[in-house]
Design an enzyme around this catalytic site. Structure first.
Site, short mmCIF file in Angstrom:
data_model
loop_
_atom_site.label_atom_id
_atom_site.label_comp_id
_atom_site.label_asym_id
_atom_site.label_seq_id
_atom_site.Cartn_x
_atom_site.Cartn_y
_atom_site.Cartn_z
N GLU A 1 -31.17 109.62 122.58
CA GLU A 1 -31.72 110.82 121.94
C GLU A 1 -33.08 110.47 121.34
O GLU A 1 -33.25 109.39 120.77
CB GLU A 1 -30.76 111.28 120.83
CG GLU A 1 -31.32 112.37 119.93
CD GLU A 1 -30.34 112.81 118.83
OE1 GLU A 1 -29.11 112.65 118.99
OE2 GLU A 1 -30.83 113.31 117.80
N GLU B 1 -38.44 116.71 113.06
CA GLU B 1 -37.16 116.91 112.39
C GLU B 1 -37.30 116.62 110.90
O GLU B 1 -38.05 115.74 110.49
CB GLU B 1 -36.09 115.99 112.99
CG GLU B 1 -34.70 116.25 112.41
CD GLU B 1 -33.62 115.37 113.00
OE1 GLU B 1 -33.94 114.35 113.61
OE2 GLU B 1 -32.44 115.71 112.83
C1 LIG Z 1 -29.69 120.24 115.82
O1 LIG Z 1 -30.61 119.21 115.77
C2 LIG Z 1 -30.25 118.07 115.04
C3 LIG Z 1 -31.39 117.11 115.12
O2 LIG Z 1 -31.37 116.27 116.17
C4 LIG Z 1 -28.96 117.47 115.56
O3 LIG Z 1 -28.60 116.35 114.81
C5 LIG Z 1 -27.92 118.51 115.50
O4 LIG Z 1 -26.74 118.01 116.06
C6 LIG Z 1 -28.36 119.72 116.25
N1 LIG Z 1 -27.32 120.68 116.24
C7 LIG Z 1 -26.93 121.24 117.35
C8 LIG Z 1 -25.72 122.03 117.36
O5 LIG Z 1 -27.55 121.13 118.36
#
Ligand SMILES: *[C@@H]1O[C@H](CO)[C@@H](O)[C@H](O)[C@H]1NC(C)=O
Ligand SMILES: *[C@@H]1O[C@H](CO)[C@@H](O)[C@H](O)[C@H]1NC(C)=O
Length: 314
Positions: free
Chosen positions: A133, A138
């Site tokens: 990832e 962020e």
């Molecule tokens: C949204 O983005 C964050 C940042 O990477 C991640 O940790 C989180 O799981 C995300 N949520 C979803 C449901 O995609």
């Protein structure tokens, strides 16, 4: 043609592929995000106080608005929630195409701000964490600056010489060794996140993933240093001309091929959860995060992305 001349000509022809020049393969602007990305109505794996809706619902409720050179992605800012509701309605868009070695350039005018918000522009492989990832933009609760982060399986640490302007907040990218924190780098540019990012009219984020590692750059909208190929969304870009990135994750102690697979690009906005909820009070936000998100819809009027475009290069 002499043999020498032929070799020189050949060298010139193949040079771009060996250097840091990439050709544009995908361009997303306005409604391209409706056809090239999928709204994922899924549960947030990081336990956010969110209700991700599908595309039909998002468009009907104007949480997603795509027109011309504008993509707005926002949260519901009118509904008071009760404890039994699944969470504040919001969106999570995932690209239909996947990318391995590539460059992305994002032109973003506005990003979600406010207590409880946890917005992210990032990429990951469906076999997570085996395919890795890369988080590009962020943060939570209006943290001062952006944090770029890698999340991987074991055996990926930040080693070698790092050439970057940002500050490391962890050298081990292994999710299991770090409680899923990964290896992050915070930008030192005050305009890279939240209210200050928005006050400047946003800016450009760019990420390069290659066999040599991952680099992330940010230029505020009014920066005099935005490379012309970034500014114009050119059909080809040369990352060698982009100056020092704020985050540099060299591959010296992290074999890219075994830690990163094909990635989908994601843009999402969640609330509270494992990160924003955990540091809500420490960030100076009032009371309990879930209660705040449930009871104060108008606090999320500025919790929206306004994306001008995304270009992908390979
Ligand atoms: C949204 O983005 C964050 C940042 O990477 C991640 O940790 C989180 O799981 C995300 N949520 C979803 C449901 O995609
Ligand atoms: C939907 O959102 C866009 C962008 O904010 C706005 O211009 C438009 O007026 C909204 N449409 C409706 C029906 O509210």
């Amino acid at each position: 043609m002499s043999a020498t001349r032929a070799l020189l000509t050949l060298a010139c022809l193949v040079a771009p592929a060996l250097g840091a020049t990439y050709a544009q393969t995908d361009s997303y602007q306005g409604s391209d995000f409706l056809s090239g990305f999928t709204h994922e109505a899924i549960a947030d794996p990081t336990h956010g106080r969110v209700n991700y809706v599908d595309q039909a619902t998002a468009v009907a409720q104007n949480l997603t608005y795509a027109s011309g050179d504008t993509l707005i992605l926002r949260a519901d800012d009118t509904t008071v929630l009760s404890a039994s509701d699944p969470g504040r309605s919001s969106v999570r868009l995932q690209s239909n195409n996947v990318y391995s070695n590539h460059v992305t350039v994002w032109n973003i005018r506005h990003m979600p701000q406010g207590c409880g918000t946890w917005p992210a522009v990032w990429e990951y492989g469906q076999d997570w964490p085996n395919q890795g990832e890369i988080d590009i933009l962020e943060g939570v609760n209006d943290h001062a600056t952006d944090q770029a982060t890698l999340h991987t399986t074991s055996g990926c640490t930040v080693g070698g010489t790092r050439t970057m302007t940002g500050t490391s907040v962890g050298d081990n990218c292994d999710v299991n060794a770090t409680g899923n924190s990964g290896c992050g780098v915070t930008s030192n540019d005050a305009s890279s996140y939240g209210p200050a990012f928005n006050a400047a009219g946003g800016g450009f984020y760019a990420m390069e993933r290659s066999d040599a590692g991952v680099k992330v750059w940010f230029w505020s909208r009014n920066s005099g240093a935005i490379p012309s190929d970034v500014l114009g969304g050119a059909t080809s870009v040369d990352t060698d001309n982009w100056g020092t990135p704020f985050a540099d994750f060299p591959s010296a102690s992290c074999d890219m091929a075994s830690h990163f697979g094909p990635h989908n690009i994601v843009i999402n906005l969640t609330f509270c959860g494992d990160w924003a909820g955990a540091v809500f009070a420490a960030d100076g936000c009032p009371g309990d995060c879930t209660t705040y998100v449930d009871e104060n819809p108008s606090a999320f009027t500025n919790a929206y992305f306004d994306v001008a475009w995304l270009k992908v290069y390979q």
